[in-house]
Design a protein around this motif. Sequence first.
Motif, PDB file in Angstrom:
ATOM      1  N   VAL A  69       8.601  15.949  32.931  1.00  0.00           N
ATOM      2  CA  VAL A  69       9.918  16.741  32.954  1.00  0.00           C
ATOM      3  C   VAL A  69      10.146  16.834  31.452  1.00  0.00           C
ATOM      4  O   VAL A  69       9.918  15.943  30.762  1.00  0.00           O
ATOM      5  N   PRO A  70      11.071  17.840  31.073  1.00  0.00           N
ATOM      6  CA  PRO A  70      11.711  17.802  29.916  1.00  0.00           C
ATOM      7  C   PRO A  70      12.491  16.636  29.351  1.00  0.00           C
ATOM      8  O   PRO A  70      12.520  16.193  28.505  1.00  0.00           O
ATOM      9  N   GLU A  71      13.350  16.361  30.530  1.00  0.00           N
ATOM     10  CA  GLU A  71      13.955  14.985  30.279  1.00  0.00           C
ATOM     11  C   GLU A  71      14.654  14.347  31.649  1.00  0.00           C
ATOM     12  O   GLU A  71      14.489  15.201  32.328  1.00  0.00           O
ATOM     13  N   ILE A  72      15.046  13.351  31.624  1.00  0.00           N
ATOM     14  CA  ILE A  72      15.232  12.399  33.245  1.00  0.00           C
ATOM     15  C   ILE A  72      16.521  12.061  33.075  1.00  0.00           C
ATOM     16  O   ILE A  72      17.039  11.494  34.233  1.00  0.00           O
ATOM     17  N   ILE A  96       3.892   8.732  38.355  1.00  0.00           N
ATOM     18  CA  ILE A  96       4.326   8.424  37.003  1.00  0.00           C
ATOM     19  C   ILE A  96       4.807   9.166  36.366  1.00  0.00           C
ATOM     20  O   ILE A  96       4.608  10.481  36.688  1.00  0.00           O
ATOM     21  N   ILE A  97       6.040   9.052  35.495  1.00  0.00           N
ATOM     22  CA  ILE A  97       6.729  10.225  34.839  1.00  0.00           C
ATOM     23  C   ILE A  97       6.699  10.127  33.476  1.00  0.00           C
ATOM     24  O   ILE A  97       6.712   8.999  32.647  1.00  0.00           O
ATOM     25  N   GLY A  98       6.462  11.234  33.066  1.00  0.00           N
ATOM     26  CA  GLY A  98       6.300  11.488  31.643  1.00  0.00           C
ATOM     27  C   GLY A  98       7.484  12.552  31.070  1.00  0.00           C
ATOM     28  O   GLY A  98       7.945  13.526  31.680  1.00  0.00           O
ATOM     29  N   GLN A  99       8.154  12.069  30.043  1.00  0.00           N
ATOM     30  CA  GLN A  99       9.358  12.603  29.529  1.00  0.00           C
ATOM     31  C   GLN A  99       8.875  13.570  28.327  1.00  0.00           C
ATOM     32  O   GLN A  99       8.845  12.767  27.321  1.00  0.00           O
ATOM     33  N   SER A 100       8.883  14.765  28.159  1.00  0.00           N
ATOM     34  CA  SER A 100       8.523  15.620  27.015  1.00  0.00           C
ATOM     35  C   SER A 100       9.463  15.623  26.017  1.00  0.00           C
ATOM     36  O   SER A 100       9.120  16.263  24.856  1.00  0.00           O
ATOM     37  N   TYR A 104       6.705  20.278  22.778  1.00  0.00           N
ATOM     38  CA  TYR A 104       5.463  20.838  23.200  1.00  0.00           C
ATOM     39  C   TYR A 104       4.192  19.704  22.716  1.00  0.00           C
ATOM     40  O   TYR A 104       3.398  19.408  23.682  1.00  0.00           O
ATOM     41  N   GLU A 105       4.263  19.129  21.698  1.00  0.00           N
ATOM     42  CA  GLU A 105       3.299  18.190  21.361  1.00  0.00           C
ATOM     43  C   GLU A 105       3.210  16.908  22.344  1.00  0.00           C
ATOM     44  O   GLU A 105       2.446  16.570  22.684  1.00  0.00           O
ATOM     45  N   GLU A 106       4.465  16.522  22.765  1.00  0.00           N
ATOM     46  CA  GLU A 106       4.569  15.484  23.488  1.00  0.00           C
ATOM     47  C   GLU A 106       4.360  15.820  24.881  1.00  0.00           C
ATOM     48  O   GLU A 106       3.664  14.795  25.549  1.00  0.00           O
ATOM     49  N   GLU A 107       4.543  17.128  25.361  1.00  0.00           N
ATOM     50  CA  GLU A 107       3.913  17.290  26.639  1.00  0.00           C
ATOM     51  C   GLU A 107       2.236  17.215  26.698  1.00  0.00           C
ATOM     52  O   GLU A 107       1.844  16.725  27.727  1.00  0.00           O
ATOM     53  N   MET A 108       1.873  18.106  25.562  1.00  0.00           N
ATOM     54  CA  MET A 108       0.248  17.802  25.497  1.00  0.00           C
ATOM     55  C   MET A 108      -0.238  16.395  25.519  1.00  0.00           C
ATOM     56  O   MET A 108      -0.977  16.108  26.402  1.00  0.00           O
ATOM     57  N   SER A 127       8.198  22.273  28.525  1.00  0.00           N
ATOM     58  CA  SER A 127       9.227  22.137  27.737  1.00  0.00           C
ATOM     59  C   SER A 127       9.615  23.437  26.892  1.00  0.00           C
ATOM     60  O   SER A 127       8.993  24.566  27.284  1.00  0.00           O
ATOM     61  N   SER A 128      10.675  23.287  26.469  1.00  0.00           N
ATOM     62  CA  SER A 128      11.542  24.418  26.075  1.00  0.00           C
ATOM     63  C   SER A 128      10.483  24.952  24.474  1.00  0.00           C
ATOM     64  O   SER A 128      10.749  26.106  24.189  1.00  0.00           O
ATOM     65  N   GLU A 129       9.494  24.146  24.150  1.00  0.00           N
ATOM     66  CA  GLU A 129       8.838  24.731  23.168  1.00  0.00           C
ATOM     67  C   GLU A 129       7.537  25.095  23.224  1.00  0.00           C
ATOM     68  O   GLU A 129       6.855  25.474  22.531  1.00  0.00           O
ATOM     69  N   THR A 130       6.980  24.965  24.644  1.00  0.00           N
ATOM     70  CA  THR A 130       5.793  25.357  25.058  1.00  0.00           C
ATOM     71  C   THR A 130       5.733  26.774  25.098  1.00  0.00           C
ATOM     72  O   THR A 130       6.144  27.445  26.242  1.00  0.00           O
ATOM     73  N   LYS A 131       4.825  27.213  24.102  1.00  0.00           N
ATOM     74  CA  LYS A 131       4.444  28.673  24.106  1.00  0.00           C
ATOM     75  C   LYS A 131       2.918  28.894  24.611  1.00  0.00           C
ATOM     76  O   LYS A 131       2.383  29.851  24.754  1.00  0.00           O
TER      77      LYS A 131
END
Length: 338
Positions: A69-72, A96-100, A104-108, A127-131
């Motif tokens: 998710v973008p944030e928790i 397991i939860i990941g916060q991007s 975009y880089e964090e999400e990848m 994420s809002s950066e993910t294009k």
Amino acid sequence: MKSRTTITEIARELNVSPSTVSRALNNHPAISAKTRDAVIELARKLNYQPNLLALNLLNKRTNTIGVIVPEITSHFFSSIISGIQDLLNPLGVNMIIGQSNESYEEEMSIVRTFTSIQVDGFLISPSSETKNFDHLKILKESNIPLVIFDRDCEEIEVDKVFVDEYQGAYQAVEYLINSGCRRIAHIAGPSILSTAKHRLEAYKNALKTYGIPVRDEYIVETNGFAPEHGIDLTKKLLALPKRPDAIFAINDGVAIGAMYVIKEAGIVIPDEISVIGFDDDPHSCYFKPSLSTVWQPTYELGMLSARILMKRIQTDNDISKIRVEKLFPELIIRGSSR
């Protein structure tokens, strides 16, 4: 520090084979009651804990899903996570939860990490950066079950679960119009996000339906969703020669920032300016005046997303038809609008 007890150690003490211990612990019918009782008693004495990861990998499942998710910290995503957890817990499935952090880089990076530990599937709100969605396309090509929720990725055909953003936004703007507002401004979200696009489209279409011109100066775009992201943009709107008589904000956080600026300027809400947000954050009803908003069924969104993903996992991702589900929002009128 003492290392954890293994099946081999139990077998050595009882002078039996490790396979006998394993079978006894799993109540195999080939093992006598006497041997089974001796194994279980010693296992308890030595505080033996099975290596669930090894067992799950042996079964080609980890019984774990990855949630990104973008944030928790916001009520919106924490409520979604609660829905996911309440669906998974009775099934004995972990997450397991990941916060991007809207990166975009964090999400990848999180996708790579979760893939390396062999999660059974993914629930992802981009994420809002993910294009670029290549990292998600790889999951699909690798036959790893994936459900995208809240924010769309139009390039990828996978299961998706959304709230009908357009309908919720249209209701909000239509209400403002019917209450007598004619200079309605919109503090829009980042244009890359499908959620922001749908709300902006609904805003424009509602105005056109009622014969109200869409004025570019009344549309401003924020790059975030916290109250501070609504402050400077609201100041800009209030400085217009004909200031708005209503503001429809991308979410409650931005709406709260807008209300702060309006009140600081000595303008009365809702007599002079109405304000409507989006999301129905639990704190929204405690402001003075309380914030009108669009409620989203976030808990149900999380639960449905998890249910669809588990169906994919349980059938080895062998479902021919892609599911795209839309849940319906509800306009909540409080004190910030006429």
